[in-house]
Structure formats: structure tokens, C-alpha cells
Design a protein around this motif. Structure first.
Motif, PDB file in Angstrom:
ATOM      1  N   VAL A 414       0.816  -1.124  -0.023  1.00  0.00           N
ATOM      2  CA  VAL A 414       0.055   0.089   0.002  1.00  0.00           C
ATOM      3  C   VAL A 414       0.841   1.184  -0.049  1.00  0.00           C
ATOM      4  O   VAL A 414       0.504   2.227  -0.661  1.00  0.00           O
ATOM      5  CB  VAL A 414      -0.806  -0.061   1.308  1.00  0.00           C
ATOM      6  CG1 VAL A 414      -1.547   1.213   1.405  1.00  0.00           C
ATOM      7  CG2 VAL A 414      -2.083  -1.072   1.061  1.00  0.00           C
ATOM      8  N   GLU A 415       2.045   1.278   0.821  1.00  0.00           N
ATOM      9  CA  GLU A 415       2.764   2.509   1.017  1.00  0.00           C
ATOM     10  C   GLU A 415       3.627   2.576  -0.489  1.00  0.00           C
ATOM     11  O   GLU A 415       3.815   3.645  -0.653  1.00  0.00           O
ATOM     12  CB  GLU A 415       3.883   2.116   1.813  1.00  0.00           C
ATOM     13  CG  GLU A 415       3.230   2.634   3.314  1.00  0.00           C
ATOM     14  CD  GLU A 415       4.098   2.181   4.541  1.00  0.00           C
ATOM     15  OE1 GLU A 415       3.983   2.650   5.634  1.00  0.00           O
ATOM     16  OE2 GLU A 415       5.182   1.453   4.371  1.00  0.00           O
ATOM     17  N   MET A 455     -15.272   2.059 -15.011  1.00  0.00           N
ATOM     18  CA  MET A 455     -14.382   2.774 -13.920  1.00  0.00           C
ATOM     19  C   MET A 455     -13.335   1.904 -13.600  1.00  0.00           C
ATOM     20  O   MET A 455     -13.473   0.543 -13.876  1.00  0.00           O
ATOM     21  CB  MET A 455     -15.247   2.950 -12.680  1.00  0.00           C
ATOM     22  CG  MET A 455     -16.352   4.137 -12.915  1.00  0.00           C
ATOM     23  SD  MET A 455     -17.011   4.298 -11.315  1.00  0.00           S
ATOM     24  CE  MET A 455     -15.856   5.115 -10.296  1.00  0.00           C
ATOM     25  N   HIS A 456     -12.328   2.243 -13.041  1.00  0.00           N
ATOM     26  CA  HIS A 456     -10.894   1.535 -12.593  1.00  0.00           C
ATOM     27  C   HIS A 456     -11.175   1.383 -11.304  1.00  0.00           C
ATOM     28  O   HIS A 456     -11.776   2.071 -10.573  1.00  0.00           O
ATOM     29  CB  HIS A 456      -9.812   2.306 -12.980  1.00  0.00           C
ATOM     30  CG  HIS A 456      -8.658   1.575 -12.488  1.00  0.00           C
ATOM     31  ND1 HIS A 456      -8.220   0.405 -13.007  1.00  0.00           N
ATOM     32  CD2 HIS A 456      -7.640   1.891 -11.730  1.00  0.00           C
ATOM     33  CE1 HIS A 456      -7.120   0.235 -12.382  1.00  0.00           C
ATOM     34  NE2 HIS A 456      -6.511   0.948 -11.583  1.00  0.00           N
ATOM     35  N   GLY A 457     -10.906  -0.120 -10.833  1.00  0.00           N
ATOM     36  CA  GLY A 457     -11.184  -0.124  -9.319  1.00  0.00           C
ATOM     37  C   GLY A 457      -9.677  -0.867  -8.721  1.00  0.00           C
ATOM     38  O   GLY A 457      -8.797  -1.305  -9.519  1.00  0.00           O
ATOM     39  N   THR A 458      -9.387  -0.352  -7.435  1.00  0.00           N
ATOM     40  CA  THR A 458      -8.337  -0.605  -6.704  1.00  0.00           C
ATOM     41  C   THR A 458      -8.719  -1.018  -5.521  1.00  0.00           C
ATOM     42  O   THR A 458      -9.966  -0.450  -5.114  1.00  0.00           O
ATOM     43  CB  THR A 458      -7.171   0.409  -6.866  1.00  0.00           C
ATOM     44  OG1 THR A 458      -7.754   1.740  -6.282  1.00  0.00           O
ATOM     45  CG2 THR A 458      -6.652   0.765  -8.098  1.00  0.00           C
ATOM     46  N   ALA A 459      -8.004  -1.826  -4.588  1.00  0.00           N
ATOM     47  CA  ALA A 459      -8.617  -2.424  -3.315  1.00  0.00           C
ATOM     48  C   ALA A 459      -7.450  -2.156  -2.407  1.00  0.00           C
ATOM     49  O   ALA A 459      -6.291  -2.871  -2.731  1.00  0.00           O
ATOM     50  CB  ALA A 459      -9.241  -3.756  -3.590  1.00  0.00           C
ATOM     51  N   ALA A 460      -7.724  -2.073  -1.269  1.00  0.00           N
ATOM     52  CA  ALA A 460      -6.736  -1.918  -0.101  1.00  0.00           C
ATOM     53  C   ALA A 460      -7.275  -2.537   1.110  1.00  0.00           C
ATOM     54  O   ALA A 460      -8.277  -2.140   1.680  1.00  0.00           O
ATOM     55  CB  ALA A 460      -6.088  -0.499   0.241  1.00  0.00           C
ATOM     56  N   ARG A 485      -0.967   2.620  10.804  1.00  0.00           N
ATOM     57  CA  ARG A 485       0.151   3.019   9.671  1.00  0.00           C
ATOM     58  C   ARG A 485      -0.327   2.497   8.258  1.00  0.00           C
ATOM     59  O   ARG A 485      -0.361   2.992   7.275  1.00  0.00           O
ATOM     60  CB  ARG A 485       1.570   2.281   9.950  1.00  0.00           C
ATOM     61  CG  ARG A 485       2.272   2.116   8.540  1.00  0.00           C
ATOM     62  CD  ARG A 485       3.525   1.304   9.197  1.00  0.00           C
ATOM     63  NE  ARG A 485       4.444   1.153   7.886  1.00  0.00           N
ATOM     64  CZ  ARG A 485       5.448   0.408   7.792  1.00  0.00           C
ATOM     65  NH1 ARG A 485       5.591  -0.372   8.925  1.00  0.00           N
ATOM     66  NH2 ARG A 485       6.017  -0.126   6.711  1.00  0.00           N
ATOM     67  N   PHE A 486      -1.225   1.230   8.181  1.00  0.00           N
ATOM     68  CA  PHE A 486      -1.852   0.644   7.097  1.00  0.00           C
ATOM     69  C   PHE A 486      -2.813   1.589   6.540  1.00  0.00           C
ATOM     70  O   PHE A 486      -2.910   2.165   5.236  1.00  0.00           O
ATOM     71  CB  PHE A 486      -2.309  -0.853   7.336  1.00  0.00           C
ATOM     72  CG  PHE A 486      -3.175  -1.205   6.064  1.00  0.00           C
ATOM     73  CD1 PHE A 486      -2.358  -2.043   5.148  1.00  0.00           C
ATOM     74  CD2 PHE A 486      -4.433  -0.929   6.049  1.00  0.00           C
ATOM     75  CE1 PHE A 486      -3.033  -2.671   4.173  1.00  0.00           C
ATOM     76  CE2 PHE A 486      -5.165  -1.925   5.048  1.00  0.00           C
ATOM     77  CZ  PHE A 486      -4.414  -2.445   3.991  1.00  0.00           C
ATOM     78  N   ASN A 487      -3.873   1.942   7.258  1.00  0.00           N
ATOM     79  CA  ASN A 487      -4.842   3.089   6.945  1.00  0.00           C
ATOM     80  C   ASN A 487      -4.382   4.346   6.669  1.00  0.00           C
ATOM     81  O   ASN A 487      -5.008   5.099   5.705  1.00  0.00           O
ATOM     82  CB  ASN A 487      -5.942   2.962   8.175  1.00  0.00           C
ATOM     83  CG  ASN A 487      -6.620   1.718   8.164  1.00  0.00           C
ATOM     84  OD1 ASN A 487      -6.926   0.954   7.061  1.00  0.00           O
ATOM     85  ND2 ASN A 487      -6.907   1.165   9.512  1.00  0.00           N
TER      86      ASN A 487
END
Length: 666
Positions: A414-415, A455-460, A485-487
Motif C-alpha cells: 500500500v505504501e 471505472m477503474h477499481g483498486t482495493a486496499a 500505518r496501513f490505513n
């Protein structure tokens, strides 16, 4: 596990015969483990494994040092004793467990059992189960060989220890005790450190467990330690050691970090008991009572048998078995253990069967390879789905592990902006999905919607970690203290201009009792809306009363209607009342709250587990791909609006989406 017959190293202590009280201590250890696994009390009964570790380290080291002192140690002799003691019963019960899985396990779990058989044959059961057991495994009842992890740790220790002791005695005999101390201390420090930072690793592996076995080794290396101690001192130490073991059994629970500092209580208690009873004390006499000793003698077979019995029973009837039934199951397991002790263990150990070494080794290796081959074929064939008819297979979603696990994001990913991607890759308009495993299982329907609306999709997403800024959950399977930290890293991505909509989905009811839940939720939504993002809050799907595929298969097998499997909508609403109130009060301009419940509920008010003969759930609370796509009407209007060039508005009314679909869920 070794026989409780110990001879001290020649010239350092008098020869000791059969230590009857050690078999008694084994009985305490195995009963603690069994009662804990059967949920019959003993919240800290898992420490029985730690007691076994100390006993094994003491007995094995004593025997090796005795033979080295007498210049008669032979690695072949050593391994013949190990094979005779360990292999016959283990081979029989692994084979029985695998055969039972053919009849009792659904395909995915049977395939996993095949993997476990291979890992056990490679003496890597601890590594395998440490790798496999995480949030996405239904419960440990899908792992009937889970208990063999401790045997793998001991076997790995048995491989390393004799080589080290032989080398030390040959080249640097004076280094024996210092090196044992150094190894024990290093392993303990590693265990304490890793238990804080990487508990899943620390629990399972030899380097963090070796110190427990080495405590027994150190005791064996000091046979004259305290030889001048008075009988009164031994009595006090013996009772103190036994008390430490029982206190840890009765007071500890699954939240105690293991194998950390807390592990010292049962392990040092075991050391104290063994030391005190080099000359029998009253504690030794108590544990030398013949019924207790008998349980200790059959403890190996009892340990091997009890967990598969519990696992298979829990697999189908966990929440429906009263304590009386669980007690009867353990009685049956004990009777099987007695049979195993007399029919399998004793004849092999005494050389009455396969008395010659070569046939013994060849047979042990041959049967191990055969079991591994069968296990491999079971795994490669996906748990042999052909065992079931087409209707039963419709209740068993094949995609359970592919949906969710593959889309889980690490903090580092994610970072670095490396998120799971779906939808239309060429689009500038982006939908960001942020949440825990309940967000992961929505990917099939969100992917469809993104494709339909360009639409483009991403997920965390990370299991057991809600999308709440500053929130630290208590579940040890989540990110814990690393969650903020993750959020925070996800928020940076969410605030990018290309992101138009942020979908927040989580197992809200699991976190709603935490005092920080509401404030953290408000803060998260506020930061997103102030940046002009549209926020979609997805309420919880109904939590079913059990693992849905099993409930459906069982209902069909017993001739019951699968259409009655579900949870009343009123019960679901009550369970989620607090979380729903927080979500609903946030509905407003740019905040859309959607409710999946009406799309999973029939006209009788039952939140269904299946629809048209197909399961809507992967397990208890994660919808299947079919279940996820059932929720498409819930989000259609949201994505149709967002897929167009965004029109900023400050007068948008609060929206609560969740109309019942035209087609009733039946």
C-alpha cells in the motif's frame, strides 16, 4: 516422546531406573491438552504441550549422554528407538485420519488434509500449519492433523540434538553445558521478541520452541545439581513446580502470548518437578498412582487420536454438541488409545513386530512415502470433488480461497501504491475499495459494476483490520498496532484526484463494541468527504449460524429443506444494531449507506444461506461470488452516477440504498 526410563551419565550420578512419576506428569499434560481441545474446561490446557517439550528434552538428552559417557552411542540405535516409539502409532492414525476425511470432509478441506499428510511425512507439520492457519480458514476443525505440529518440533529437535552432542563430546567436551545454556538463552530471547512482532511465526517453529526442550536438556546435563538438598527442600520445590503447572492450566487462556515470558511458568514448573523427584517426593507419589500412570503410558496414542475425533465432530456439529457429548467423544478416544497402545505401540517398541532394524526402517519409510503419495494425489485432485453429486457441489463454492486471499494487501504494498486492481484499466475514474475480508468478497460484484460503468477499481484490504483511521483492533489475526500505518497509507491513495468513490466495507459488528469505533469512523468519513470523495458505507451481511456449505450439505444428507437454513432478519438486525446506528447517522451529502440484507432475505423474513440450490456464502459471514453478485442492484444507481463526469453538489439529500430485489430469494 520417550519412555520414562532414565539412566544418568556414568560417573556423575547413580543409575536411575523407570521414572514412574514422569509418566504421571505426562498424564497431567495430555489431560490438560485434551480437556482444552474438547472445551471441557482448562482454558490454559494448551501448556500441556510445553510440559511435554521439557520432558522430552530431559529424557532424550539423558539417554544420549548416558550412551556417550559409556562410549556406546550409535546414531542407528538412537533412530531405531525413535522409529519404534514414534512411527507405528503415528502412521496408523495418520492413515485412519486420511481415510476418515474421504467420508467426512468437503473437497477443499480434504485437499488441505492431503497437503497436511505430505507435510507430516516431511517432518514439517509445524511449518505447514503455521502457514495455513489464518483468518480465511474456517476453524481449526478443518485441520485434523493440526496437533502433529508439536511432534514435528520434537522430531526436528531429535535430528539436531544428537549431532550436536556427539560433536561436542568428540571435540570440546568442556563446552557441553555452556553451549546448552547459550542455545537455550538465545532461543528464549528469540521467542520473546518474535512473539511480540511475529506471533504466527514464533508459535510454530523450532528456533523459538527449542529453549523449552533445552530446559530439559540442561536438567539432564546437571545430574548432581542439588544432590545435597534436603528432603524438605525437594518437597517444597516439587509442590511449587506442580502448582505452577496447574496454575498455568487453570489461569492462562488463548490471549496469553506464547511462547513468550508466560511460558516460563509451566516449563520451569516441569523442571522443578522433575528435579525434585530424582528422589521421590510426595508429589511424585501422588502422580505415581497407577490410574494416573496408566494414562501417562497411553498418552502418546491418546494425543494422536483425540484431536481428529474432536475435529471431525466439530466440523459438522460444533455448536450443537453439549459437554456430555464431547466428554463421550473423549472417552471413545481414550479407549482407542488403549487399543493402540497394546496393539500398535507396545509390539513395535518391544521388537515383537519387525524385530530387525533394516525391515523396520524400510517399512517406516515405505509407509510414509505411500501416505505422502496418497495425500499428494488428494490435494492435486482438489479433494476429489467426484465424491459428491452435482447438487451437493453446488453448495460448495470452489472459489473460497481465490476470493479474498489473493486481494489482501501488505503495508509495504500500500505504501508503494501497489494495490489489487480490477474493472476497466484504461479509465481515469477510480473506485477505491477499503476494508477487511468483508470488502474482499465484494470484489466480484464491484468488478462487474466498474466494467459496466467504465471505472477503474483498486482495493486496499486486510483481514480483521477495519478501514478506520487511528483504530487499533484487538484481534490477533489483524494488523493490530500496525493498522494505523496501513490505513494512513490507504488514505493518501484515497485522496488522490483520480479517486471518485471510496467503498468502505468491514465486519462492522466485530469492531462496534470498541470505544474508538464511532469516533474513528466519523473521522475517516469526514476526511474523505472534505476532499470531495463520494463514500459508500456497506452495512454487514447477515452472519449465518454456522459454516454455510456444511449446513447445506448436512441438511440435504438428513432430508431437510435447505430453504430453511438461514438467520431471521430480526436476529441479524439486533446483532448489528450498534454498528448500523453509527453507519446510518453518517448518511448525508456524499455519504451513501447501502444495506445488503434485503437482497439476501426472502418473504418470510429469513436471511437465506442459499438461492436456487446454490450457496450464497463461503463460510459463516463471507458471501460467495454468487452471493456478492446478488447485491448488484444495491449499488447499480451509485455506480451509474459515478461513472459519468462528476457533478459537485452541496444539496444532495441523504441516501439509504437497499431496496428488496424484484425476485424473491427462494
Amino acid at each position: 516422546m520417550e519412555s520414562a526410563t532414565v539412566n544418568a551419565p556414568q560417573g556423575t550420578a547413580p543409575v536411575l531406573g523407570y521414572r514412574v512419576e514422569i509418566d504421571g506428569l505426562r498424564a497431567v499434560a495430555v489431560m490438560a491438552v485434551v480437556l482444552f481441545h474438547a472445551r471441557l474446561g482448562c482454558p490454559g490446557g494448551y501448556v500441556g504441550v510445553d510440559v511435554f517439550f521439557v520432558i522430552s528434552g530431559f529424557l532424550i538428552t539423558s539417554l544420549i549422554l548416558r550412551d556417550l559417557d559409556a562410549s556406546k552411542f550409535s546414531m542407528l540405535d538412537f533412530w531405531e528407538r525413535r522409529v519404534r516409539r514414534i512411527a507405528p502409532a503415528l502412521t496408523v492414525w495418520v492413515a485412519v485420519t486420511l481415510a476418515a476425511g474421504w467420508f467426512l470432509y468437503l473437497p477443499e478441506d480434504f485437499a488441505r488434509l492431503g497437503q497436511a499428510v505430505v507435510a507430516q511425512g516431511l517432518v514439517l507439520s509445524n511449518v505447514y500449519h503455521g502457514w495455513k492457519i489464518d483468518y480465511f480458514t474456517p476453524k481449526t476443525d478443518a485441520f485434523p492433523l493440526l496437533h502433529t505440529w508439536s511432534l514435528a518440533v520434537e522430531e526436528q529437535f531429535y535430528i539436531v540434538l544428537p549431532l550436536i552432542l556427539v560433536g561436542i563430546r568428540k571435540w570440546r567436551p568442556a563446552w557441553l553445558r555452556p553451549l546448552l545454556w547459550i542455545a537455550c538463552a538465545a532461543s528464549f530471547v528469540l521467542a520473546v521478541c518474535l512473539t511480540k512482532t511475529y506471533p504466527r511465526i514464533s508459535f510454530w517453529v523450532l528456533p523459538t520452541r527449542a529453549w523449552e526442550l533445552l530446559l530439559g536438556s540442561l536438567l539432564a546435563a546437571y545430574p548432581q545439581l542439588g544432590s545435597s538438598a534436603s528432603h524438605r527442600v525437594r518437597e517444597v520445590v516439587g509442590w511449587g513446580g506442580l502448582a505452577a503447572i496447574f496454575v498455568s492450566i487453570g489461569v492462562y487462556d488463548e490471549q496469553v502470548p506464547f511462547p513468550g515470558v508466560a511460558t516460563l511458568l509451566p516449563t520451569l514448573g516441569t523442571v522443578a518437578f522433575i528435579w525434585a523427584n530424582r528422589a521421590l517426593t510426595s508429589t511424585g507419589r501422588v502422580l505415581s498412582w497407577s490410574p494416573i500412570v496408566f494414562i501417562g503410558k497411553v498418552s502418546y496414542s491418546f494425543y494422536l487420536i483425540h484431536w481428529p475425533v474432536i475435529a471431525y465432530a466439530d466440523y459438522w456439529f460444533r455448536d450443537e454438541m453439549p459437554w456430555t457429548i464431547r466428554l463421550c467423544l473423549m472417552d471413545a478416544a481414550f479407549l482407542l488409545a488403549v487399543l493402540s497402545y497394546y496393539v500398535v505401540e507396545t509390539p513395535f517398541r518391544k521388537g515383537q513386530i519387525l524385530s530387525l532394524r533394516r525391515p523396520l526402517f524400510v517399512s517406516a519409510l515405505g509407509f510414509t512415502i505411500l501416505l505422502m503419495a496418497v495425500g499428494f494425489l488428494v490435494h492435486q485432485n482438489g479433494g476429489v470433488r467426484s465424491r459428491f453429486d452435482a447438487q451437493t457441489l453446488a453448495y460448495i463454492p470452489p472459489e473460497r480461497q481465490s476470493v479474498g486471499v489473493a486481494s489482501q494487501s501488505s503495508i509495504q504494498a500500500v505504501e508503494n501504491g501497489q494495490l489489487f486492481k480490477f474493472g476497466a484499466s484504461a479509465s481515469d475514474a477510480t473506485c477505491l475499495v477499503w476494508g477487511d475480508s468483508h470488502a474482499m468478497v465484494l470484489i466480484p460484484v464491484l468488478g462487474d459494476l466498474c466494467l459496466e460503468n467504465c471505472m477503474h477499481g483498486t482495493a486496499a484490504m486486510y483481514a480483521n483490520t477495519p478501514p478506520l483511521l487511528g483504530f487499533i483492533g484487538q484481534n490477533r489475526l489483524g494488523l493490530g498496532a500496525d493498522a494505523p500505518r496501513f490505513n494512513s497509507a490507504v488514505l493518501k491513495i484515497a485522496l488522490e484526484p483520480r479517486v471518485r468513490v471510496v467503498v468502505l466495507s468491514a465486519f462492522w459488528s466485530q469492531y462496534a463494541q470498541h470505544p474508538d469505533f464511532g469516533p474513528c469512523l466519523e473521522n475517516t468519513v469526514q476526511q474523505l468527504t472534505e476532499a470531495g470523495k463520494t463514500v459508500v458505507l456497506v452495512r454487514d451481511v447477515p452472519t449465518q449460524p454456522g459454516h454455510v456449505p456444511r449446513l447445506l450439505v448436512r441438511a440435504q444428507a438428513f432430508g431437510e429443506s435447505v430453504q430453511t437454513v438461514g438467520v431471521p432478519v430480526a436476529a441479524h438486525r439486533e446483532k448489528n444494531r450498534e454498528a448500523d446506528q453509527w453507519l446510518e447517522q453518517l448518511a448525508g451529502p456524499n455519504v451513501i449507506v447501502v444495506d445488503p440484507t434485503p437482497f439476501l432475505t426472502d418473504e418470510t423474513g429469513l436471511c437465506r444461506a442459499e438461492l436456487n440450490g446454490v450457496t450464497l456464502y463461503q463460510d459463516t459471514d463471507h458471501v460467495s461470488a454468487v452471493g456478492a453478485r446478488r447485491l448488484k442492484p444495491m449499488l447499480d444507481s451509485v455506480f451509474q452516477n459515478l461513472g459519468q463526469p462528476k457533478q459537485h453538489s452541496h444539496s444532495r439529500p441523504p441516501v439509504l440504498v437497499g431496496e428488496r430485489p424484484e425476485e424473491p430469494a427462494r
